[in-house]
Design a protein around this motif. Structure first.
Motif, PDB file in Angstrom:
ATOM      1  N   TYR A 143     -34.756  14.220  22.771  1.00  0.00           N
ATOM      2  CA  TYR A 143     -34.203  15.474  23.232  1.00  0.00           C
ATOM      3  C   TYR A 143     -34.802  16.178  24.106  1.00  0.00           C
ATOM      4  O   TYR A 143     -35.970  16.726  24.040  1.00  0.00           O
ATOM      5  CB  TYR A 143     -33.795  16.151  21.964  1.00  0.00           C
ATOM      6  N   PHE A 144     -33.970  16.737  25.229  1.00  0.00           N
ATOM      7  CA  PHE A 144     -34.237  18.018  25.932  1.00  0.00           C
ATOM      8  C   PHE A 144     -33.440  18.888  25.368  1.00  0.00           C
ATOM      9  O   PHE A 144     -32.545  18.808  24.499  1.00  0.00           O
ATOM     10  CB  PHE A 144     -33.930  17.682  27.327  1.00  0.00           C
ATOM     11  N   ILE A 145     -33.748  20.328  25.738  1.00  0.00           N
ATOM     12  CA  ILE A 145     -32.469  21.300  25.540  1.00  0.00           C
ATOM     13  C   ILE A 145     -32.502  22.093  26.787  1.00  0.00           C
ATOM     14  O   ILE A 145     -33.077  21.968  27.566  1.00  0.00           O
ATOM     15  CB  ILE A 145     -33.007  22.166  24.502  1.00  0.00           C
ATOM     16  N   MET A 146     -31.089  22.684  27.052  1.00  0.00           N
ATOM     17  CA  MET A 146     -30.959  23.456  28.279  1.00  0.00           C
ATOM     18  C   MET A 146     -30.928  24.875  27.901  1.00  0.00           C
ATOM     19  O   MET A 146     -31.327  25.768  28.736  1.00  0.00           O
ATOM     20  CB  MET A 146     -29.440  23.180  28.868  1.00  0.00           C
ATOM     21  N   GLY A 147     -31.073  25.309  26.853  1.00  0.00           N
ATOM     22  CA  GLY A 147     -31.269  26.709  26.162  1.00  0.00           C
ATOM     23  C   GLY A 147     -29.927  27.122  25.546  1.00  0.00           C
ATOM     24  O   GLY A 147     -28.786  26.410  25.575  1.00  0.00           O
ATOM     25  N   TRP A 148     -29.984  28.517  25.249  1.00  0.00           N
ATOM     26  CA  TRP A 148     -28.704  29.169  24.793  1.00  0.00           C
ATOM     27  C   TRP A 148     -27.623  29.165  25.751  1.00  0.00           C
ATOM     28  O   TRP A 148     -28.125  29.700  26.847  1.00  0.00           O
ATOM     29  CB  TRP A 148     -29.128  30.461  24.261  1.00  0.00           C
ATOM     30  N   ARG A 149     -26.413  29.086  25.308  1.00  0.00           N
ATOM     31  CA  ARG A 149     -25.387  29.577  26.320  1.00  0.00           C
ATOM     32  C   ARG A 149     -24.838  30.659  26.069  1.00  0.00           C
ATOM     33  O   ARG A 149     -24.350  31.264  24.865  1.00  0.00           O
ATOM     34  CB  ARG A 149     -24.252  28.315  25.939  1.00  0.00           C
ATOM     35  N   HIS A 150     -24.748  31.588  27.125  1.00  0.00           N
ATOM     36  CA  HIS A 150     -24.102  32.771  27.060  1.00  0.00           C
ATOM     37  C   HIS A 150     -22.897  32.868  27.743  1.00  0.00           C
ATOM     38  O   HIS A 150     -22.762  32.027  28.686  1.00  0.00           O
ATOM     39  CB  HIS A 150     -25.526  33.909  27.288  1.00  0.00           C
ATOM     40  N   THR A 151     -22.330  34.106  27.650  1.00  0.00           N
ATOM     41  CA  THR A 151     -21.036  34.256  28.423  1.00  0.00           C
ATOM     42  C   THR A 151     -21.210  35.198  29.563  1.00  0.00           C
ATOM     43  O   THR A 151     -21.848  36.380  29.563  1.00  0.00           O
ATOM     44  CB  THR A 151     -20.005  35.058  27.295  1.00  0.00           C
ATOM     45  N   HIS A 152     -20.804  34.690  30.749  1.00  0.00           N
ATOM     46  CA  HIS A 152     -20.925  35.567  31.931  1.00  0.00           C
ATOM     47  C   HIS A 152     -19.611  35.949  32.328  1.00  0.00           C
ATOM     48  O   HIS A 152     -18.505  35.195  32.470  1.00  0.00           O
ATOM     49  CB  HIS A 152     -21.756  34.977  33.123  1.00  0.00           C
ATOM     50  N   SER A 153     -19.340  37.066  32.834  1.00  0.00           N
ATOM     51  CA  SER A 153     -18.132  37.570  33.134  1.00  0.00           C
ATOM     52  C   SER A 153     -17.992  38.799  33.900  1.00  0.00           C
ATOM     53  O   SER A 153     -18.919  39.163  34.475  1.00  0.00           O
ATOM     54  CB  SER A 153     -17.636  38.203  31.809  1.00  0.00           C
ATOM     55  N   ASN A 154     -16.759  39.254  34.305  1.00  0.00           N
ATOM     56  CA  ASN A 154     -16.535  40.392  35.362  1.00  0.00           C
ATOM     57  C   ASN A 154     -16.046  41.465  34.236  1.00  0.00           C
ATOM     58  O   ASN A 154     -15.521  42.637  34.843  1.00  0.00           O
ATOM     59  CB  ASN A 154     -15.607  40.032  36.373  1.00  0.00           C
ATOM     60  N   ILE A 155     -15.933  41.198  33.116  1.00  0.00           N
ATOM     61  CA  ILE A 155     -15.565  42.083  31.943  1.00  0.00           C
ATOM     62  C   ILE A 155     -16.698  42.422  31.028  1.00  0.00           C
ATOM     63  O   ILE A 155     -16.935  41.459  30.658  1.00  0.00           O
ATOM     64  CB  ILE A 155     -14.461  41.607  31.295  1.00  0.00           C
ATOM     65  N   ALA A 156     -16.817  43.607  30.741  1.00  0.00           N
ATOM     66  CA  ALA A 156     -18.100  43.798  29.690  1.00  0.00           C
ATOM     67  C   ALA A 156     -17.488  43.157  28.236  1.00  0.00           C
ATOM     68  O   ALA A 156     -16.678  43.913  27.682  1.00  0.00           O
ATOM     69  CB  ALA A 156     -18.362  45.491  29.578  1.00  0.00           C
ATOM     70  N   ILE A 157     -18.034  42.335  27.837  1.00  0.00           N
ATOM     71  CA  ILE A 157     -17.787  41.656  26.489  1.00  0.00           C
ATOM     72  C   ILE A 157     -19.047  42.128  25.308  1.00  0.00           C
ATOM     73  O   ILE A 157     -20.104  41.608  25.631  1.00  0.00           O
ATOM     74  CB  ILE A 157     -17.663  40.120  26.632  1.00  0.00           C
ATOM     75  N   ARG A 158     -18.528  42.911  24.407  1.00  0.00           N
ATOM     76  CA  ARG A 158     -19.454  43.342  23.315  1.00  0.00           C
ATOM     77  C   ARG A 158     -18.741  42.943  21.838  1.00  0.00           C
ATOM     78  O   ARG A 158     -19.556  42.784  21.129  1.00  0.00           O
ATOM     79  CB  ARG A 158     -19.746  44.836  23.453  1.00  0.00           C
ATOM     80  N   THR A 159     -17.632  42.665  21.823  1.00  0.00           N
ATOM     81  CA  THR A 159     -16.780  42.214  20.730  1.00  0.00           C
ATOM     82  C   THR A 159     -16.194  41.031  21.095  1.00  0.00           C
ATOM     83  O   THR A 159     -15.619  40.777  22.464  1.00  0.00           O
ATOM     84  CB  THR A 159     -16.033  43.309  20.046  1.00  0.00           C
ATOM     85  N   PRO A 160     -15.746  40.171  20.214  1.00  0.00           N
ATOM     86  CA  PRO A 160     -14.565  39.204  20.332  1.00  0.00           C
ATOM     87  C   PRO A 160     -13.358  39.504  20.989  1.00  0.00           C
ATOM     88  O   PRO A 160     -12.922  38.905  21.732  1.00  0.00           O
ATOM     89  CB  PRO A 160     -14.430  38.530  18.935  1.00  0.00           C
ATOM     90  N   GLU A 161     -13.010  40.929  20.602  1.00  0.00           N
ATOM     91  CA  GLU A 161     -11.678  41.290  21.115  1.00  0.00           C
ATOM     92  C   GLU A 161     -11.672  41.656  22.510  1.00  0.00           C
ATOM     93  O   GLU A 161     -10.843  41.537  23.032  1.00  0.00           O
ATOM     94  CB  GLU A 161     -11.375  42.658  20.250  1.00  0.00           C
ATOM     95  N   ASP A 162     -12.869  41.735  23.184  1.00  0.00           N
ATOM     96  CA  ASP A 162     -12.867  41.895  24.754  1.00  0.00           C
ATOM     97  C   ASP A 162     -12.570  40.801  25.199  1.00  0.00           C
ATOM     98  O   ASP A 162     -12.439  40.847  26.576  1.00  0.00           O
ATOM     99  CB  ASP A 162     -14.457  42.458  24.673  1.00  0.00           C
ATOM    100  N   LEU A 163     -12.512  39.561  24.847  1.00  0.00           N
ATOM    101  CA  LEU A 163     -12.280  38.201  25.228  1.00  0.00           C
ATOM    102  C   LEU A 163     -10.902  38.037  25.183  1.00  0.00           C
ATOM    103  O   LEU A 163     -10.250  36.921  25.953  1.00  0.00           O
ATOM    104  CB  LEU A 163     -13.074  37.138  24.553  1.00  0.00           C
ATOM    105  N   LYS A 164     -10.204  38.845  24.623  1.00  0.00           N
ATOM    106  CA  LYS A 164      -8.516  38.345  24.731  1.00  0.00           C
ATOM    107  C   LYS A 164      -7.925  38.469  26.003  1.00  0.00           C
ATOM    108  O   LYS A 164      -8.163  39.258  26.946  1.00  0.00           O
ATOM    109  CB  LYS A 164      -7.889  39.348  23.722  1.00  0.00           C
ATOM    110  N   GLY A 165      -7.392  37.271  26.195  1.00  0.00           N
ATOM    111  CA  GLY A 165      -6.868  36.895  27.664  1.00  0.00           C
ATOM    112  C   GLY A 165      -7.632  36.504  28.712  1.00  0.00           C
ATOM    113  O   GLY A 165      -7.184  36.092  29.894  1.00  0.00           O
ATOM    114  N   VAL A 166      -9.018  36.601  28.644  1.00  0.00           N
ATOM    115  CA  VAL A 166     -10.085  36.130  29.550  1.00  0.00           C
ATOM    116  C   VAL A 166      -9.827  34.912  29.869  1.00  0.00           C
ATOM    117  O   VAL A 166     -10.116  33.931  29.065  1.00  0.00           O
ATOM    118  CB  VAL A 166     -11.349  36.711  29.236  1.00  0.00           C
ATOM    119  N   LYS A 167      -9.667  34.331  31.497  1.00  0.00           N
ATOM    120  CA  LYS A 167      -9.823  32.983  31.775  1.00  0.00           C
ATOM    121  C   LYS A 167     -11.189  32.784  31.707  1.00  0.00           C
ATOM    122  O   LYS A 167     -11.708  32.996  32.776  1.00  0.00           O
ATOM    123  CB  LYS A 167      -8.865  32.834  33.082  1.00  0.00           C
TER     124      LYS A 167
END
Length: 338
Positions: A143-167
């Motif tokens: 096994y290798f690992i690539m590391g933790w996957r994080h969300t990058h966006s043009n909208i500030a995301i601090r809660t799951p609700e902030d993702l509503k409708g985001v493509k």
């Protein structure tokens, strides 16, 4: 893969074999992957070639062909099965068509900490998870690992609700798409090579990746925010063609496995350090803004994605899932720091 493309790859591989320096008794191998030179797993491919040459006394040599020179990951695995290419570096998520066992790694927030994840992927149990690949002509070596996957966006995301409708672009794995569907986002599977332009042109609003890939692909130049939700710690495998493996003597297999084990340790140490370094670089820069979630905020993402496991039980080997949960019982919960 088209016939013309297959012929082209075969011709390239034949040329590679002929390009090896003449050496008596040397076994000559070819490794493929899709990584760019700046990412750690691509560098690990070169490290493997160096270590195998060293430990075999020059009797086993590897030509590494990265940046999709031998095709995309699907084509690469076809080559592995056929014995056309000897080694490939690939995310476990892309091997789900060959065994549902690996889909366990797509479960959001599977690992309690970086330490728990590393100890697991270096365990005998982790190798048992991927053993069924051998029945498909794919020999997993480590096994290798690539590391933790994080969300990058043009909208500030601090809660799951902030993702509503985001493509948001995701890998075309059903569970990975379901993670963001559960939060109200609109997940769009897309070839990795199309992501930068799609972000730049506003075709999509966001993506999810490791810090290393965010930087190497320039996503940080067209995104305003990175939210450190760490929904997946992305494992990779170094795999070998079963046909190539079966041609080796027991002594050669032992030498090769030694080189693999040392390479995996090198890759894991370096990728985590590099992801952390890039994270600190971004935090010190005016853009993108790195949003570090509190423990309470991160728990909100966990809760919002709980339905994913229940909805996809049929796609997951639940016995393996329970073993992973038991394995890390004694580990404390820690937020990702890279």
């Amino acid at each position: 893969m088209t016939t013309m493309k297959r012929l082209g790859i075969c011709a390239l591989l034949a040329a590679l074999v002929l390009s090896f320096p003449a050496a008596s008794f040397a076994r000559e191998f070819v490794m493929g992957h899709t990584g760019q030179p700046l990412v750690t797993f691509a560098q690990a491919g070169e490290k493997f070639a160096e270590l195998l040459d060293k430990h075999s006394g020059g009797k086993m040599k590897v030509q590494v062909m990265g940046a999709a020179a031998l095709g995309n990951n699907r084509e690469g695995i076809e080559q592995i099965q056929q014995g056309v290419t000897d080694f490939w570096l690939i995310s476990t998520g892309l091997l789900a068509p060959f065994t549902k066992a690996v889909t366990v790694y797509d479960i959001p927030y599977l690992f309690k900490s970086e330490k728990a994840a590393l100890d697991f992927v270096n365990s005998d149990l982790a190798m048992e998870v991927v053993k069924p690949l051998e029945e498909k002509g794919i020999k997993p070596l480590g096994y290798f690992i690539m590391g933790w996957r994080h969300t990058h966006s043009n909208i500030a995301i601090r809660t799951p609700e902030d993702l509503k409708g985001v493509k948001i672009r995701t890998e075309p794995a059903p569970i990975r798409m379901a993670i963001f569907k559960a939060m109200g986002a609109n997940p769009i599977p897309m070839d990795f090579g199309e992501v930068f332009t799609s972000l730049q042109q506003g075709v999509i609003d966001a993506g999810e990746n490791t810090f290393e890939n965010i930087k190497s692909q320039g996503f940080h130049t067209v995104q305003k925010y990175i939210t450190t939700d760490g929904h997946i710690l992305d494992p990779m495998l170094i795999v070998m063609s079963k046909k190539s493996w079966d041609k080796l003597s027991d002594e050669e297999k032992a030498v090769l496995q030694k080189a693999v084990d040392e390479t995996c340790k090198w890759e894991q140490d370096n990728v985590l350090a590099n992801n952390k370094k890039i994270m600190e670089e971004f935090k010190a820069a005016p853009s993108p803004e790195v949003i570090e979630l509190t423990a309470e905020q991160r728990q909100g993402f966990r809760e919002a994605s709980k339905s994913v496991l229940k909805d996809h039980e049929k796609d997951i080997d639940m016995a393996i899932y329970e073993k992973i949960m038991k394995f890390q019982e004694a580990y404390p919960e820690e937020a990702p720091n890279s």
